[in-house]
Design a protein around this motif. Sequence first.
Motif, PDB file in Angstrom:
ATOM      1  N   LEU A 544       0.810  -1.215   0.000  1.00 38.89           N
ATOM      2  CA  LEU A 544       0.000   0.000   0.000  1.00 38.89           C
ATOM      3  C   LEU A 544       0.846   1.268   0.000  1.00 38.89           C
ATOM      4  O   LEU A 544       0.347   2.345  -0.316  1.00 38.89           O
ATOM      5  CB  LEU A 544      -0.934   0.010   1.215  1.00 38.89           C
ATOM      6  CG  LEU A 544      -2.138  -0.934   1.115  1.00 38.89           C
ATOM      7  CD1 LEU A 544      -2.823  -1.064   2.455  1.00 38.89           C
ATOM      8  CD2 LEU A 544      -3.118  -0.452   0.054  1.00 38.89           C
ATOM      9  N   LEU A 545       2.105   1.152   0.381  1.00 39.85           N
ATOM     10  CA  LEU A 545       3.001   2.308   0.345  1.00 39.85           C
ATOM     11  C   LEU A 545       3.513   2.498  -1.079  1.00 39.85           C
ATOM     12  O   LEU A 545       3.729   1.531  -1.808  1.00 39.85           O
ATOM     13  CB  LEU A 545       4.174   2.100   1.307  1.00 39.85           C
ATOM     14  CG  LEU A 545       3.794   1.913   2.781  1.00 39.85           C
ATOM     15  CD1 LEU A 545       5.015   1.510   3.597  1.00 39.85           C
ATOM     16  CD2 LEU A 545       3.185   3.188   3.346  1.00 39.85           C
ATOM     17  N   LYS A 546       3.713   3.743  -1.479  1.00 41.72           N
ATOM     18  CA  LYS A 546       4.128   4.052  -2.853  1.00 41.72           C
ATOM     19  C   LYS A 546       5.649   4.078  -2.940  1.00 41.72           C
ATOM     20  O   LYS A 546       6.286   5.107  -2.735  1.00 41.72           O
ATOM     21  CB  LYS A 546       3.534   5.391  -3.294  1.00 41.72           C
ATOM     22  CG  LYS A 546       2.020   5.404  -3.317  1.00 41.72           C
ATOM     23  CD  LYS A 546       1.482   6.768  -3.669  1.00 41.72           C
ATOM     24  CE  LYS A 546      -0.036   6.799  -3.638  1.00 41.72           C
ATOM     25  NZ  LYS A 546      -0.584   8.139  -3.908  1.00 41.72           N
ATOM     26  N   TRP A 547       6.240   2.924  -3.228  1.00 33.64           N
ATOM     27  CA  TRP A 547       7.696   2.803  -3.291  1.00 33.64           C
ATOM     28  C   TRP A 547       8.222   3.158  -4.676  1.00 33.64           C
ATOM     29  O   TRP A 547       7.638   2.778  -5.689  1.00 33.64           O
ATOM     30  CB  TRP A 547       8.126   1.377  -2.958  1.00 33.64           C
ATOM     31  CG  TRP A 547       7.965   1.001  -1.523  1.00 33.64           C
ATOM     32  CD1 TRP A 547       6.909   0.342  -0.960  1.00 33.64           C
ATOM     33  CD2 TRP A 547       8.889   1.249  -0.466  1.00 33.64           C
ATOM     34  NE1 TRP A 547       7.114   0.165   0.385  1.00 33.64           N
ATOM     35  CE2 TRP A 547       8.326   0.711   0.717  1.00 33.64           C
ATOM     36  CE3 TRP A 547      10.137   1.879  -0.392  1.00 33.64           C
ATOM     37  CZ2 TRP A 547       8.973   0.781   1.951  1.00 33.64           C
ATOM     38  CZ3 TRP A 547      10.781   1.940   0.829  1.00 33.64           C
ATOM     39  CH2 TRP A 547      10.203   1.408   1.984  1.00 33.64           C
ATOM     40  N   ILE A 571      11.751  14.813  -3.523  1.00 32.81           N
ATOM     41  CA  ILE A 571      11.985  13.946  -4.680  1.00 32.81           C
ATOM     42  C   ILE A 571      11.478  14.648  -5.928  1.00 32.81           C
ATOM     43  O   ILE A 571      10.331  15.095  -5.975  1.00 32.81           O
ATOM     44  CB  ILE A 571      11.291  12.588  -4.495  1.00 32.81           C
ATOM     45  CG1 ILE A 571      11.807  11.898  -3.227  1.00 32.81           C
ATOM     46  CG2 ILE A 571      11.498  11.700  -5.719  1.00 32.81           C
ATOM     47  CD1 ILE A 571      11.018  10.679  -2.818  1.00 32.81           C
ATOM     48  N   THR A 572      12.352  14.785  -6.928  1.00 34.56           N
ATOM     49  CA  THR A 572      11.978  15.423  -8.192  1.00 34.56           C
ATOM     50  C   THR A 572      12.061  14.400  -9.317  1.00 34.56           C
ATOM     51  O   THR A 572      12.832  13.435  -9.247  1.00 34.56           O
ATOM     52  CB  THR A 572      12.903  16.612  -8.501  1.00 34.56           C
ATOM     53  OG1 THR A 572      14.270  16.179  -8.498  1.00 34.56           O
ATOM     54  CG2 THR A 572      12.738  17.706  -7.453  1.00 34.56           C
ATOM     55  N   GLY A 601       8.521  12.864   0.412  1.00 33.31           N
ATOM     56  CA  GLY A 601       8.807  11.441   0.495  1.00 33.31           C
ATOM     57  C   GLY A 601       9.800  11.113   1.586  1.00 33.31           C
ATOM     58  O   GLY A 601      10.407  11.998   2.190  1.00 33.31           O
ATOM     59  N   LEU A 602       9.909   9.816   1.863  1.00 32.58           N
ATOM     60  CA  LEU A 602      10.858   9.306   2.858  1.00 32.58           C
ATOM     61  C   LEU A 602      11.843   8.380   2.163  1.00 32.58           C
ATOM     62  O   LEU A 602      11.439   7.440   1.474  1.00 32.58           O
ATOM     63  CB  LEU A 602      10.118   8.530   3.950  1.00 32.58           C
ATOM     64  CG  LEU A 602       9.082   9.291   4.779  1.00 32.58           C
ATOM     65  CD1 LEU A 602       8.292   8.314   5.654  1.00 32.58           C
ATOM     66  CD2 LEU A 602       9.751  10.350   5.642  1.00 32.58           C
ATOM     67  N   LEU A 625       6.742   7.687  -1.492  1.00 32.10           N
ATOM     68  CA  LEU A 625       6.130   8.973  -1.823  1.00 32.10           C
ATOM     69  C   LEU A 625       4.920   9.203  -0.928  1.00 32.10           C
ATOM     70  O   LEU A 625       4.151   8.286  -0.651  1.00 32.10           O
ATOM     71  CB  LEU A 625       5.681   8.993  -3.285  1.00 32.10           C
ATOM     72  CG  LEU A 625       6.752   9.239  -4.346  1.00 32.10           C
ATOM     73  CD1 LEU A 625       6.126   9.107  -5.725  1.00 32.10           C
ATOM     74  CD2 LEU A 625       7.363  10.625  -4.193  1.00 32.10           C
ATOM     75  N   PHE A 626       4.737  10.421  -0.472  1.00 33.49           N
ATOM     76  CA  PHE A 626       3.551  10.754   0.320  1.00 33.49           C
ATOM     77  C   PHE A 626       2.347  10.785  -0.615  1.00 33.49           C
ATOM     78  O   PHE A 626       2.427  11.321  -1.719  1.00 33.49           O
ATOM     79  CB  PHE A 626       3.695  12.110   0.994  1.00 33.49           C
ATOM     80  CG  PHE A 626       4.801  12.160   2.015  1.00 33.49           C
ATOM     81  CD1 PHE A 626       5.239  10.998   2.635  1.00 33.49           C
ATOM     82  CD2 PHE A 626       5.396  13.354   2.349  1.00 33.49           C
ATOM     83  CE1 PHE A 626       6.249  11.026   3.570  1.00 33.49           C
ATOM     84  CE2 PHE A 626       6.406  13.404   3.297  1.00 33.49           C
ATOM     85  CZ  PHE A 626       6.845  12.233   3.913  1.00 33.49           C
TER      86      PHE A 626
END
Length: 626
Positions: A544-547, A571-572, A601-602, A625-626
């Motif tokens: 579910l996290l956007k990796w 993140i660009t 993002g993290l 990504l958030f």
Amino acid sequence: MAMYRFTILTVSDRCSRNESVDTSGPLLQQLIKDYDDRFYVLDYQIVSDDKNVLKEFLIRWSNRSDVDCILTTGGTGLTSRDITPETTAEIIEKEVPGISLALISSSLSITPMAMLSRMKCGILNQTLIINLPGSYKACKECFDVIKPVLKHAIDQLKDSNEVDMLHRTMHNNLKSKVNKAPVADRERHSPFEMISIKEAQLRIFTEIGPYFQSDRNEMVIPAKILHKAFNLVLAHDVFASVPLPPFDASTKDGYAVIAEDGKGNRNVLSKASIAGLNEVTRIDRGFCARISTGAAVPAGANAVVQVEDTELIMKTQDDEEKVINIKTIPAVGQDIRLIGSDIPVDNLNPLITKYRRLSSIDLGLIAATGAKEIKVFRRPKIAVLSTGDEIVSAGQHRSWNCVWDSNRTVLMSLLLQFEVFDLGITPDSADSILNCLNEAMQNADVIITTGGVSMGERDLLKKVLKEDFNADIHFGRINLKPGKPTTFSTTTYNGKKKYIFSLPGNPVSAFVTFKIFVEPFLQLLSGKYFDFKKQKEANPMQKLLKWIKCKVVLDKPYQIDTRPEFVRAVITFSSLSFPEAKLTESNQTSSRLLNVMNSNGLLFIPSNQDGQKFLENGDFVDAILF
């Protein structure tokens, strides 16, 4: 914790002229200081029994945002110069007669002379004004009467959440089983094993199933409010029970014709086929009928000619069209949406499959096919609680050794799509924590707390959960930076499963652990669980996290920690290369919310146990990504 700020005004001609020493004013200062460490005096003044001077002080102090209560002493007797009650009555917006009555009643039980005292109490600009007698003894006796209600009165005037806390405590005054151990006997090492991020996520996922076993938590959404199902998860398949369009419909404004008549002149029927109003029953050879976009094509017609491909030949006496010329050769089916051409009736293949998160287009399709209602999974109800003696609600007065609570603001803004119950702030007291959690369990499915889960002597949350709620603590330490003390527990309350996420108190830690653990969990509890259960995913929460994969841009090497770390970054994206990630700040301290402010993002940096000691410019890392 809230502070309570007082000013004291001694009203006396003789004291103002230094003909007598004021004893009541200094006494009140000491009584306020001794009663509660959150009570303090901002100002103390002596004025004469002059109405204008007294009024000026009362108004000026009431207009100050940092003054909660004004205590006057003196000027409440029967002499011509005793004008304190009259002056107070002139300026107050509301009277508080109960306090005045309590003061008189208590004083009468001591001396009949209290019948001669005229103490007034009221409110001006959310400031409480209380008149007290001028004598030293009476002043002390009256302060003892009012002191139990001062906090609650001021909290009400400030609309403080401590009012709710007090009301809850009054109705739900439970005593915790947790015994306060001597500081010297506290644990020096956590009793909880350190587990990996993946293991923590799997343990959370394992606990979701029982939530749906006894009650699938479905709710019915009628067709007239389908829009309220936006972003909810569908609990059943939806089939197209009627075709769309439900009739042959024109796609143009023009004329319904018989294609075999070819081009040339046509007699125009007097009635027309308008969208929603079809007055034409049938068209015969040599005739045509006006038709609008979306209108049903009359029986007999098999084509539509747009108005631009016609010309008027003859009008009626009423200026209606009588004969037109069709300038092009129409083809069968021209400019007609055939019945069911968009969505055919299909009772075998669902139009919208169950466990799908409903978009606005999904809802539009459901509405267009005539569904009377749908069932969706209800979102869980959530309670949010901050803990800590040093925490003050945003907007309230803060003493020098306290901080404003940012965690509740951040978390509740991240939970806008849910029904959220704000529990406010509880001090580090086992009884208070117990009562707040008890109320949370009555109102919510999921409880999110911040603070009180580390190794401090007043970190009592885990003990309260275990001893008072018999909670299963599934983990209490994660090999993660920030967020090591993150705790996840469950319990059964009134036959319902409850989930408790206890996040660290540091703002960045609370944010990061919410994103990694709580946010995907809430998606699963909102119905996505069934989708992943069906697919038998190994780790649904990770899914579910956007990796994404990123290339790191660094001014200098970043030292890798002994624990896996989530670093805040911007993140660009570029179509020519990998996404690039730059740290928001070199200072990634978990208390510094500024390092999250501009991030999107993290970056996940594995621990240095694999041998790499520094993250270098150009290295590739995984990111969320958030």
